[in-house]
Design an enzyme around this catalytic site. Structure first.
Site, PDB file in Angstrom:
ATOM      1  N   SER A  38       0.821  -1.202   0.000  1.00  0.00           N
ATOM      2  CA  SER A  38       0.000   0.000   0.000  1.00  0.00           C
ATOM      3  C   SER A  38       0.861   1.261   0.000  1.00  0.00           C
ATOM      4  O   SER A  38       1.683   1.447  -0.886  1.00  0.00           O
ATOM      5  CB  SER A  38      -0.970  -0.053   1.175  1.00  0.00           C
ATOM      6  OG  SER A  38      -2.036   0.848   0.986  1.00  0.00           O
ATOM      7  N   ASP A  61      -5.595  -3.831  -2.566  1.00  0.00           N
ATOM      8  CA  ASP A  61      -4.562  -3.491  -1.589  1.00  0.00           C
ATOM      9  C   ASP A  61      -3.908  -4.730  -0.962  1.00  0.00           C
ATOM     10  O   ASP A  61      -4.600  -5.637  -0.485  1.00  0.00           O
ATOM     11  CB  ASP A  61      -5.205  -2.639  -0.495  1.00  0.00           C
ATOM     12  CG  ASP A  61      -4.196  -1.916   0.364  1.00  0.00           C
ATOM     13  OD1 ASP A  61      -3.445  -2.599   1.092  1.00  0.00           O
ATOM     14  OD2 ASP A  61      -4.159  -0.676   0.314  1.00  0.00           O
TER      15      ASP A  61
END
Length: 291
Positions: A38, A153
């Protein structure tokens, strides 16, 4: 200088602290490899290209959140709120559309494939694609497609991707967690209490739940893989939405990293770190017994 592999965790705006971490690391170690999830993948990719922490701070301060979250960028496929095209374009500008293979430092971005239901290690191809995929928060951004992969993610499974540390070279492992601390205690409900619960917006409900869940997984990863240096760079004074507070996050990351590296040089560091992991493990075991 020792060669250090960096494991950079996710955490939305909290992850901006990684920029200060990078500045500090370069004063004490040679960065020999990076694995990021991320925001950790975003900062990691820029670092792998050779950018310094201050250079990344300048980029972060120049970002227009109004442009990134413009209603014109809504995802009409309904797989997210925003389609992610604006942020992908920004990543392409930052990286000059270069490939991971062009990086001076080995780099891996961690994403999660919804089709295969497993984590995907992106170690080749477009840097911008890797950054976009690894930071594709479910519900907020539409999944990012790379070929037959439908990626979200990487924090879904590996918010602190220590499991993949050995995939990049390094004499020591430095892990950086920016997620909020998770309370491992539980208490019984008290139905007799009067008053009304404070309302929270749907976005905050989702993000707080996600951050806390990922924070728990990150602590598990630290106790399982035991990095040589573990840096807790969470900044409680701000929110995961405070993307415009880049300078404050940078300063915090720089401060805690320098403190950690000074601590690392002390003779009893290894023993104290071992005790820290033991205490974390005990707390995790206690929380499991309560559940």
């Amino acid at each position: 200088m020792k060669q250090a592999r960096l494991i950079l965790g996710g955490g939305s705006a909290y992850g901006l602290a990684h920029m200060g971490i990078i500045t500090a690391v370069r004063e004490h170690f040679e960065i020999s490899g990076i694995v990021g999830t991320s925001m950790g993948a975003i900062i990691g990719a820029c670092t792998a290209l050779g950018m310094g922490g201050r250079e990344m701070l300048d980029l972060a301060e120049d970002v227009s959140t109004i442009e990134l979250f413009n209603p014109l960028n809504l995802d009409f496929s309904r797989s997210g709120i925003f389609d992610g095209k604006a942020i992908h374009k920004l990543f392409m500008q930052w990286t000059s559309e270069l490939q991971i293979e062009d990086c001076s430092i080995p780099f891996i971005a961690v994403a999660f494939d919804l089709h295969r239901q497993c984590s995907i290690l992106i170690d080749k191809g477009s840097l911008a694609d890797a950054m976009r995929a690894s930071s594709s928060l479910p519900f907020i951004f539409a999944p990012h497609e790379i070929g037959e992969y439908l990626l979200v993610d990487g924090g879904v499974a590996h918010p602190l991707p220590l499991a993949f540390a050995e995939k990049v070279p390094g004499e020591i492992t430095i892990a950086v967690n920016v997620l909020p601390p998770v309370s491992l205690k539980a208490e019984y409900i008290k139905p007799g209490r009067s008053g009304e619960a404070k309302r929270i917006g749907r976005y905050d409900v989702f993000m707080q739940s996600l951050m806390l869940n990922q924070g728990f997984i990150a602590v598990q990863a630290a106790t399982q893989y035991k990095p040589d240096i573990y840096i807790d760079a969470h900044l409680a004074d701000f929110s995961f939405t405070d993307l415009k507070k880049a300078k404050e996050f940078y300063k915090h990351g720089l401060k805690v990293a320098n403190h950690s590296f000074m601590d690392y040089k002390k003779p009893d560091f290894a023993e104290r770190l071992k005790e820290t992991y033991a205490q974390l493990r005990v707390k995790l075991l206690e929380s499991w017994k309560q559940s």
